[in-house]
Design a protein around this motif. Structure first.
Motif, short mmCIF file in Angstrom:
data_model
loop_
_atom_site.label_atom_id
_atom_site.label_comp_id
_atom_site.label_asym_id
_atom_site.label_seq_id
_atom_site.Cartn_x
_atom_site.Cartn_y
_atom_site.Cartn_z
N PHE A 174 0.83 -1.21 0.00
CA PHE A 174 0.00 0.00 0.00
C PHE A 174 0.86 1.26 0.00
O PHE A 174 0.55 2.23 -0.69
N LYS A 175 1.94 1.27 0.76
CA LYS A 175 2.79 2.47 0.82
C LYS A 175 3.39 2.79 -0.54
O LYS A 175 3.48 3.95 -0.94
N GLU A 176 3.78 1.77 -1.27
CA GLU A 176 4.32 1.99 -2.62
C GLU A 176 3.23 2.51 -3.57
O GLU A 176 3.47 3.41 -4.36
N TRP A 177 2.04 1.95 -3.46
CA TRP A 177 0.95 2.38 -4.33
C TRP A 177 0.58 3.83 -4.08
O TRP A 177 0.40 4.61 -5.01
N ILE A 178 0.44 4.21 -2.80
CA ILE A 178 -0.01 5.56 -2.47
C ILE A 178 1.03 6.60 -2.86
O ILE A 178 0.70 7.72 -3.22
N SER A 179 2.32 6.23 -2.83
CA SER A 179 3.36 7.20 -3.20
C SER A 179 3.46 7.35 -4.72
O SER A 179 3.88 8.40 -5.21
N ASN A 180 3.06 6.33 -5.48
CA ASN A 180 3.16 6.40 -6.94
C ASN A 180 1.82 6.69 -7.63
O ASN A 180 1.80 6.86 -8.84
N ALA A 181 0.74 6.74 -6.89
CA ALA A 181 -0.58 6.94 -7.49
C ALA A 181 -0.79 8.40 -7.87
O ALA A 181 -0.19 9.31 -7.29
N ASP A 182 -1.67 8.62 -8.85
CA ASP A 182 -1.98 9.99 -9.23
C ASP A 182 -2.96 10.60 -8.23
O ASP A 182 -3.54 9.91 -7.40
N ASP A 183 -3.11 11.92 -8.32
CA ASP A 183 -3.90 12.64 -7.32
C ASP A 183 -5.36 12.22 -7.30
O ASP A 183 -5.98 12.16 -6.24
N ASN A 184 -5.93 11.91 -8.45
CA ASN A 184 -7.33 11.52 -8.52
C ASN A 184 -7.56 10.18 -7.79
O ASN A 184 -8.53 10.03 -7.05
N ALA A 185 -6.67 9.23 -7.97
CA ALA A 185 -6.81 7.93 -7.31
C ALA A 185 -6.69 8.07 -5.79
O ALA A 185 -7.44 7.46 -5.04
N VAL A 186 -5.76 8.90 -5.35
CA VAL A 186 -5.57 9.10 -3.91
C VAL A 186 -6.78 9.81 -3.31
O VAL A 186 -7.26 9.43 -2.23
N SER A 187 -7.30 10.83 -4.00
CA SER A 187 -8.45 11.54 -3.45
C SER A 187 -9.69 10.64 -3.42
O SER A 187 -10.48 10.70 -2.47
N ASN A 188 -9.87 9.80 -4.44
CA ASN A 188 -10.97 8.84 -4.41
C ASN A 188 -10.82 7.87 -3.25
O ASN A 188 -11.79 7.58 -2.54
N TYR A 189 -9.63 7.35 -3.06
CA TYR A 189 -9.39 6.41 -1.97
C TYR A 189 -9.70 7.05 -0.62
O TYR A 189 -10.41 6.45 0.21
N LEU A 190 -9.17 8.23 -0.38
CA LEU A 190 -9.39 8.88 0.92
C LEU A 190 -10.86 9.23 1.13
O LEU A 190 -11.39 9.08 2.23
N GLY A 191 -11.54 9.68 0.08
CA GLY A 191 -12.96 10.00 0.21
C GLY A 191 -13.80 8.78 0.50
O GLY A 191 -14.69 8.81 1.36
N TYR A 192 -13.54 7.68 -0.21
CA TYR A 192 -14.30 6.45 0.04
C TYR A 192 -13.99 5.86 1.41
O TYR A 192 -14.85 5.26 2.04
N ARG A 193 -12.77 6.05 1.87
CA ARG A 193 -12.42 5.53 3.20
C ARG A 193 -13.19 6.28 4.28
O ARG A 193 -13.74 5.68 5.20
N ILE A 194 -13.28 7.59 4.15
CA ILE A 194 -14.04 8.38 5.12
C ILE A 194 -15.52 8.00 5.06
O ILE A 194 -16.18 7.85 6.09
N LEU A 195 -16.05 7.83 3.85
CA LEU A 195 -17.44 7.42 3.70
C LEU A 195 -17.69 6.06 4.35
O LEU A 195 -18.70 5.88 5.05
N ALA A 196 -16.78 5.12 4.16
CA ALA A 196 -16.95 3.80 4.75
C ALA A 196 -16.93 3.84 6.27
O ALA A 196 -17.73 3.18 6.94
N VAL A 197 -16.05 4.65 6.84
CA VAL A 197 -16.00 4.77 8.30
C VAL A 197 -17.27 5.42 8.82
O VAL A 197 -17.82 5.00 9.85
N CYS A 198 -17.79 6.43 8.13
CA CYS A 198 -19.04 7.06 8.56
C CYS A 198 -20.21 6.08 8.51
O CYS A 198 -21.04 6.05 9.42
#
Length: 79
Positions: free
Chosen positions: A44-68
């Motif tokens: 995961f650390k390698e993916w998040i450091s090499n991913a583009d901004d759109n993929a990271v923002s989607n991941y973080l947004g969906y993670r917050i949604l899932a926790v809520c």
């Protein structure tokens, strides 16, 4: 005033139990996701450091949604 003193302690205990269950569910889901990542050799650390901004923002947004959603299910007593 006597009714408040009678009702308040069980309500506080119930709220603390719900918060504890939400924390437990969150930690358990993180642990399961880490184990699944290890099993499929996903770094995961390698993916998040090499991913583009759109993929990271989607991941973080969906993670917050899932926790809520998880916390909402636990607080409502559905889980």
């Amino acid at each position: 005033m006597d009714q408040l003193a009678y009702v308040l302690p069980p309500a506080v205990i119930s709220a603390l139990i719900q918060i504890g269950l939400a924390l437990l569910a969150f930690l358990l889901s993180r642990w399961i996701l880490k184990r699944l990542d290890l099993r499929i050799d996903f770094n995961f650390k390698e993916w998040i450091s090499n991913a583009d901004d759109n993929a990271v923002s989607n991941y973080l947004g969906y993670r917050i949604l899932a926790v809520c959603i998880l916390v909402g299910l636990i607080v409502s007593g559905s889980l």
